[in-house]
Design a protein around this motif. Structure first.
Motif, mmCIF file in Angstrom:
data_model
loop_
_atom_site.group_PDB
_atom_site.id
_atom_site.type_symbol
_atom_site.label_atom_id
_atom_site.label_comp_id
_atom_site.label_asym_id
_atom_site.label_seq_id
_atom_site.Cartn_x
_atom_site.Cartn_y
_atom_site.Cartn_z
ATOM 1 N N SER A 235 0.413 -1.346 -0.088
ATOM 2 C CA SER A 235 0.066 0.430 0.438
ATOM 3 C C SER A 235 0.960 1.257 0.303
ATOM 4 O O SER A 235 2.231 0.935 -0.033
ATOM 5 C CB SER A 235 -1.141 0.210 1.441
ATOM 6 O OG SER A 235 0.185 -0.175 2.464
ATOM 7 N N TYR A 236 0.250 1.982 -0.217
ATOM 8 C CA TYR A 236 1.081 3.399 0.212
ATOM 9 C C TYR A 236 0.581 4.619 1.159
ATOM 10 O O TYR A 236 0.029 4.441 1.824
ATOM 11 C CB TYR A 236 -0.134 4.504 -1.104
ATOM 12 C CG TYR A 236 0.624 3.599 -2.831
ATOM 13 C CD1 TYR A 236 1.810 3.820 -3.245
ATOM 14 C CD2 TYR A 236 -0.690 3.693 -3.246
ATOM 15 C CE1 TYR A 236 2.037 3.793 -4.541
ATOM 16 C CE2 TYR A 236 -0.834 2.711 -4.423
ATOM 17 C CZ TYR A 236 1.480 2.768 -5.042
ATOM 18 O OH TYR A 236 0.950 2.240 -6.295
ATOM 19 N N PHE A 237 1.689 5.173 1.938
ATOM 20 C CA PHE A 237 1.483 6.287 3.078
ATOM 21 C C PHE A 237 2.081 7.810 2.380
ATOM 22 O O PHE A 237 3.006 7.642 0.775
ATOM 23 C CB PHE A 237 2.148 5.782 3.718
ATOM 24 C CG PHE A 237 3.748 6.037 3.425
ATOM 25 C CD1 PHE A 237 4.396 6.579 4.088
ATOM 26 C CD2 PHE A 237 4.521 5.089 2.852
ATOM 27 C CE1 PHE A 237 6.144 7.102 3.928
ATOM 28 C CE2 PHE A 237 5.906 4.862 2.977
ATOM 29 C CZ PHE A 237 6.710 5.901 2.980
ATOM 30 N N GLY B 59 -7.454 10.602 3.035
ATOM 31 C CA GLY B 59 -8.424 11.874 2.455
ATOM 32 C C GLY B 59 -7.987 13.170 3.196
ATOM 33 O O GLY B 59 -7.062 13.647 3.846
ATOM 34 N N SER B 60 -9.740 13.580 3.642
ATOM 35 C CA SER B 60 -9.729 14.743 4.879
ATOM 36 C C SER B 60 -9.729 13.975 6.525
ATOM 37 O O SER B 60 -9.513 14.580 7.496
ATOM 38 C CB SER B 60 -11.238 15.535 4.805
ATOM 39 O OG SER B 60 -11.926 14.520 5.139
ATOM 40 N N THR B 61 -9.044 12.314 6.870
ATOM 41 C CA THR B 61 -9.184 12.008 7.704
ATOM 42 C C THR B 61 -7.672 12.728 8.683
ATOM 43 O O THR B 61 -6.768 13.151 8.697
ATOM 44 C CB THR B 61 -9.302 10.272 8.136
ATOM 45 O OG1 THR B 61 -7.436 10.019 7.405
ATOM 46 C CG2 THR B 61 -10.600 10.164 7.382
ATOM 47 N N GLU C 298 -2.395 4.287 5.467
ATOM 48 C CA GLU C 298 -2.031 3.758 4.503
ATOM 49 C C GLU C 298 -2.825 3.664 3.965
ATOM 50 O O GLU C 298 -4.559 3.954 4.328
ATOM 51 C CB GLU C 298 -0.790 2.803 4.759
ATOM 52 C CG GLU C 298 -1.243 1.568 6.010
ATOM 53 C CD GLU C 298 -3.006 1.284 5.277
ATOM 54 O OE1 GLU C 298 -2.804 0.558 3.788
ATOM 55 O OE2 GLU C 298 -3.445 0.185 6.227
ATOM 56 N N ALA C 299 -2.776 3.612 2.451
ATOM 57 C CA ALA C 299 -4.552 3.246 1.190
ATOM 58 C C ALA C 299 -4.161 2.560 -0.276
ATOM 59 O O ALA C 299 -2.714 2.550 -0.244
ATOM 60 C CB ALA C 299 -5.075 4.835 0.767
ATOM 61 N N ASP D 139 5.053 20.936 -1.132
ATOM 62 C CA ASP D 139 4.952 19.444 -1.908
ATOM 63 C C ASP D 139 3.694 19.081 -1.052
ATOM 64 O O ASP D 139 2.878 20.020 -0.556
ATOM 65 C CB ASP D 139 5.736 18.465 -0.694
ATOM 66 C CG ASP D 139 7.015 18.620 -0.693
ATOM 67 O OD1 ASP D 139 7.752 18.532 -2.179
ATOM 68 O OD2 ASP D 139 7.742 18.686 0.535
ATOM 69 N N ALA D 140 2.877 18.480 -2.132
ATOM 70 C CA ALA D 140 1.642 18.684 -2.419
ATOM 71 C C ALA D 140 1.320 17.160 -2.539
ATOM 72 O O ALA D 140 1.765 15.949 -3.267
ATOM 73 C CB ALA D 140 0.814 19.198 -3.614
ATOM 74 N N GLY D 141 -0.064 16.330 -2.095
ATOM 75 C CA GLY D 141 -0.615 15.492 -2.318
ATOM 76 C C GLY D 141 -0.944 14.455 -0.978
ATOM 77 O O GLY D 141 -1.583 15.534 0.220
ATOM 78 N N ASN D 142 -1.825 13.336 -1.097
ATOM 79 C CA ASN D 142 -2.201 12.002 -0.416
ATOM 80 C C ASN D 142 -2.643 11.117 -0.627
ATOM 81 O O ASN D 142 -2.420 10.502 -1.434
ATOM 82 C CB ASN D 142 -4.034 13.660 0.122
ATOM 83 C CG ASN D 142 -4.111 12.935 1.495
ATOM 84 O OD1 ASN D 142 -3.455 11.883 2.049
ATOM 85 N ND2 ASN D 142 -5.104 13.803 1.886
ATOM 86 N N ILE D 143 -3.107 10.416 0.116
ATOM 87 C CA ILE D 143 -3.722 8.899 -0.138
ATOM 88 C C ILE D 143 -4.987 8.801 0.703
ATOM 89 O O ILE D 143 -5.914 10.057 0.756
ATOM 90 C CB ILE D 143 -2.938 8.313 0.408
ATOM 91 C CG1 ILE D 143 -2.925 8.385 1.966
ATOM 92 C CG2 ILE D 143 -1.528 8.308 0.577
ATOM 93 C CD1 ILE D 143 -2.049 7.287 3.564
ATOM 94 N N TRP D 144 -5.636 7.877 -0.911
ATOM 95 C CA TRP D 144 -7.438 7.993 -0.332
ATOM 96 C C TRP D 144 -7.128 6.227 -0.649
ATOM 97 O O TRP D 144 -6.320 5.414 -1.409
ATOM 98 C CB TRP D 144 -7.594 8.398 -1.482
ATOM 99 C CG TRP D 144 -7.537 9.325 -1.501
ATOM 100 C CD1 TRP D 144 -9.082 10.696 -1.287
ATOM 101 C CD2 TRP D 144 -7.375 10.395 -2.517
ATOM 102 N NE1 TRP D 144 -8.758 11.797 -1.281
ATOM 103 C CE2 TRP D 144 -7.525 12.191 -1.527
ATOM 104 C CE3 TRP D 144 -5.590 10.579 -3.224
ATOM 105 C CZ2 TRP D 144 -6.875 13.173 -2.963
ATOM 106 C CZ3 TRP D 144 -5.192 11.862 -3.435
ATOM 107 C CH2 TRP D 144 -5.696 12.569 -3.320
#
Length: 861
Positions: A723-725, A743-745, A753-754, A779-784
């Motif tokens: 998975s990704y972090f 996400g927004s958690t 991870e997602a 730096d921009a980004g996120n995981i979902w």
């Protein structure tokens, strides 16, 4: 961790204070005399058009002082240094009549003399002079030299009648000025006719077949670069067409026009001359160039400089003659497959380069020596290839001190035994053992504060594609094919749930060109066994605390007393026991034996699903393909791009065998192999990096990443190890590793991870002083979660509206260049935090106390 964090803050504040003192306490013109002017700006105009091309601007000899974000830091550091610290100290010493005598009595005369040479008196000024930069005073001799360079450059572009001058433009500010360089180009000269004078008929024939590829063409503007490119093109062409000894110096051009005479058409004729080769002993010309073919190819498999070649044994294999001592230790085909010369074929320089690369790629011989002996009467070559073997066995020992996402500090030790030419086909066998001991970053995660790891693997590499079918027609040997088979195991103690890993890899890689690389892992099998699953709630404290909060209303109810234990905390005297109490409470809630709200029921269900996922054993049977393209020519190339595309599939082969092999199933209907449900998913990744060289010293670097892993069939989620972090020193530097998303958690788990990740990074790199460099980054980004069993809407990517969850971190960094590696310190600030309410997402924690410090080695991208 708290202590090191505070120490970082302390040194950051000290650094900012020193920088402010430097900026406030320095006079930029301190060392600029009254009759001098400080250079502040250079401008170039060609026919009144301003030139911004960095290649042209690099011709300027004298440049303004360097700056950091517009501030001349190095100049002001230089101004802080005293011009004559010895004289200043002497003046101070004699300023009062009895000062020197008192110091001699207090310290002794010898110590006073040492004080004169100390860092405080003399060393500080020498240090500031070394890292600083003297003022750039306008020097008209250097300015005229720049004009000459600019005129020469435009001469090379066909503007033979150009004229140049410069103006010193005084600034409104005191003792400052800029320089404007002005070039009047006039009309450029054009190529009218290209004629040839080639002394060798064979070269003339080769040239005429490729004349359309020439860089020098009629009706084009004269450009010296085109002539240089054409010389390189012809040299490569002839050397790859049989002319093994062709010299680039044999090519020259005559311009058949007096360019000093004015003419309306500004046309010129060009004559290409290719002369006979020059003798190596004198300047006399030899016979014309000829096309050579290979008469004989000799391979010396055990070459020794002091050896007697007359005593060597010989073996004829195909069209090759192999010489060796006593017994040939290599299969003949393994040697000849690495040689791209063929008997009776013409010489090609490309084959020579490929032979060098492939022999080196065998990792069995030292860098080879290839000798060509010509027979000038028949235009033939005898080729001798000398191969000096590397040692059969070698031992590598490693010891490193590391810092990682989980370990505050760790020591890593390892040993590798390398055995070459294992089966006589230049195979390389590596047997490695490694171990480590580390200190956890956060001791509260476990009763023990130390981690340990022990592992080893057996890795054998074949210098060919090891496959039942012949792949030479698809992947020829000049692409440096390799096959790798690895079997390894790893044991981790007190890292997560204590893990044992067994893995097997069969992979192939080849390099079609210097910029392209392909890698196929036909088989990548990984078995992950969690040794201590009952330790889940000890390791994942955030998860446990969330569960304990839900259980608080029931901790005084006697019928649930078995779930709780005395915590010793007066504010919360009872807590769930681990593991029995926590597991029992979860099962009671899910069985509706304990009444809770719908939200709490969903929360408990999510916790249980996560526990099962992270404590279950994983069997991953995957295959993947990775394509990499890198346009970087060398380590000094700062204008390049890199593209990496990866496709991976897991579990499909095992799923396809369901009708052939009778699998057992668990209660959820998952197919089991050796009692473990195998993972099934498809995964893709796109990674793109682009660097722009803004100037000789400044670089703008960009990176974008997209990764998606979709579970299906036998899996409802992607294994944790696949998975990704988000967050960390090589990702979004305003968040700690595993802290951002999904996400927004708001950091709901200890390791978030997602299976979907989007990331973008932009970094501006610039010099500060000497080997110290700086950077500004965003730096921009996120995981979902997507297409899996996660049902928290805040963590799931639904549509393009979910892009509002992309986090933004900005900051600055310092780098110290040690030549072989770069030490990096980055400070990141949460600029846009999607975990906050809509009205509080921007710049809420933008201060030093909430900053995240990252230490890394080398650049993140």
């Amino acid at each position: 961790m708290r202590g090191s964090y505070g120490l970082m803050h302390y040194w950051a504040k000290i650094g900012l204070l020193l920088l402010m003192l430097t900026m406030l306490g320095c006079n930029t013109l301190k060392k600029v005399e009254d009759n001098e002017l400080l250079l502040t700006k250079n401008s170039i105009y060609a026919d009144d058009e301003k030139i911004t091309d960095e290649d042209i601007r690099s011709l300027i000899v004298q440049k303004p002082n360097s700056s950091v974000l517009g501030y001349p830091l190095r100049l002001n550091l230089y101004n802080l240094a005293k011009d004559n610290p010895d004289s200043s100290f002497t003046d101070w010493l004699h300023r009062k009549e009895k000062r020197e005598k008192r110091l001699n009595n207090l310290l002794s005369q010898k110590q006073v003399n040492r004080l004169r040479e100390s860092f405080v008196v003399k060393g500080a000024s020498e240090f500031l002079n070394r890292i600083g930069e003297p003022p750039s005073i306008i020097d008209t001799s250097l300015t005229q030299k720049t004009v000459d360079r600019l005129q020469a450059y435009y001469n090379s572009k066909g503007y033979f009648n150009n004229t140049g001058s410069f103006d010193i433009v005084r600034s409104k500010r005191k003792k400052r000025a800029g320089i404007e360089y002005k070039i009047n180009l006039e009309k450029p000269f054009m190529v009218d006719t290209v004629i040839t004078n080639i002394t060798s008929p064979e070269l003339d024939s080769i040239y005429n077949k490729t004349v359309e590829q020439s860089f020098v063409k009629e009706e084009d503007q004269f450009d010296l670069l085109n002539f240089n490119n054409e010389r390189e093109r012809l040299t490569i062409l002839f050397r790859n067409s049989g002319v093994y000894n062709f010299q680039e110096s044999s090519i020259n051009y005559d311009i058949l026009r007096d360019t000093t005479l004015a003419a309306d058409d500004q046309l010129m004729d060009v004559q290409l001359n290719i002369q006979k080769p020059r003798s190596t002993n004198d300047s006399t010309a030899q016979s014309p160039y000829r096309i050579h073919r290979f008469k004989k190819i000799n391979v010396f498999a055990d070459y020794q400089i002091v050896g007697n070649q007359d005593s060597l044994n010989t073996l004829e294999y195909g069209n090759y003659t192999i010489y060796y001592n006593n017994k040939l230790r290599y299969r003949p085909k393994a040697l000849t497959d690495a040689i791209f010369f063929q008997k009776d074929s013409i010489y090609r320089d490309l084959d020579r380069i490929r032979t060098y690369r492939q022999i080196t790629n065998l990792n069995t011989f030292k860098y080879p020596n290839i000798e060509f002996i010509p027979d000038s009467t028949q235009a033939q070559l005898i080729t001798n290839i000398y191969l000096a073997p590397r040692p059969k066995f070698s031992l590598n020992l490693d010891f490193d001190v590391t810092h990682s996402n989980i370990q505050q500090v760790g020591t890593v030790f390892g040993a590798t035994v390398i055995t070459r030419n294992v089966f006589g086909g230049a195979e390389t066998l590596n047997i490695s053992a490694r171990g480590s001991i580390g200190l956890l970053k956060n001791p509260s995660l476990s009763d023990e504060t130390f981690t340990s790891e022990l592992g080893g693997d057996i890795n054998i590499t074949f210098p060919r594609i090891w496959f039942p079918l012949n792949t030479e027609g698809i992947i020829p040997y000049y692409m440096l094919p390799q096959s790798r088979f690895l079997v390894g195991t790893n044991f981790q103690r007190n890292l997560g749930l204590d893990r044992q890993t067994f893995n097997t890899v069969l992979s192939y890689n080849w390099t079609p060109s210097l910029s392209l690389k392909n890698n196929i892992e036909l088989m990548n099998v990984e078995f992950v066994r969690n040794v201590n699953p009952d330790n889940f709630y000890n390791e994942y404290r955030n998860t446990f605390n969330n569960l304990d909060v839900i259980a608080d209303p029931f901790d005084t109810d006697p019928q649930y007393a078995s779930f709780f234990e005395d915590s010793g905390d007066t504010d919360d005297p009872f807590r769930l026991s681990i593991p029995d109490g926590a597991n029992g409470f979860v099962q009671a809630v899910l069985n509706n034996e304990i009444p809770v709200s719908t939200d709490n029921f969903n929360e408990v269900n999510s916790i249980e699903e996560r526990r099962q996922r992270l404590t279950e054993n994983n069997l991953i049977f995957a295959s993947n393909y990775t394509f990499t393209k890198n346009s970087r020519t060398d380590i000094n190339d700062n204008d390049f791009y890199q593209l990496r595309v990866k496709l991976e599939s897991a579990g499909n082969l095992l799923s396809a065998l369901e009708d052939v092999v009778p699998y057992n199933k668990n209660d959820d209907g998952q197919l089991l192999v050796f009692g473990v449900p195998f993972s099934q998913y498809i995964k893709t990744e796109f990674d793109y990096i682009r660097h722009w060289e803004l100037s000789e010293t400044d670089v703008l670097a960009f990176r974008s990443f997209f990764g998606l892993a979709v579970p299906y069939g036998n899996s409802e989620s992607v294994p944790f190890v696949r998975s990704y972090f988000a967050g960390g020193s090589n990702d979004n530097r305003a968040w700690n590793p595993y802290e951002l998303g999904p996400g927004s958690t708001d950091n709901i788990n200890d390791f978030n991870e997602a299976n979907l990740k989007i990331a973008m990074n932009l970094e501006y790199r610039f010099p500060i002083a000497g080997d110290v460099k700086g950077a500004l980054f965003a730096d921009a980004g996120n995981i979902w979660n997507v297409f899996d069993n996660e049902d928290n809407p805040d963590a799931v990517f639904n549509d393009f509206n979910s892009l509002a969850d992309i986090a933004l971190g900005t900051g600055l960094g310092l780098r110290y260049d040690f030549t072989y590696f770069v030490f990096r310190l980055d400070v990141g600030f949460k600029t846009y935090n999607p975990a906050e309410e809509w009205s509080k997402r921007w710049f809420r924690n933008y201060n030093l106390s909430d900053a995240v410090f990252n230490i890394g080695i080398n650049y993140p991208f």
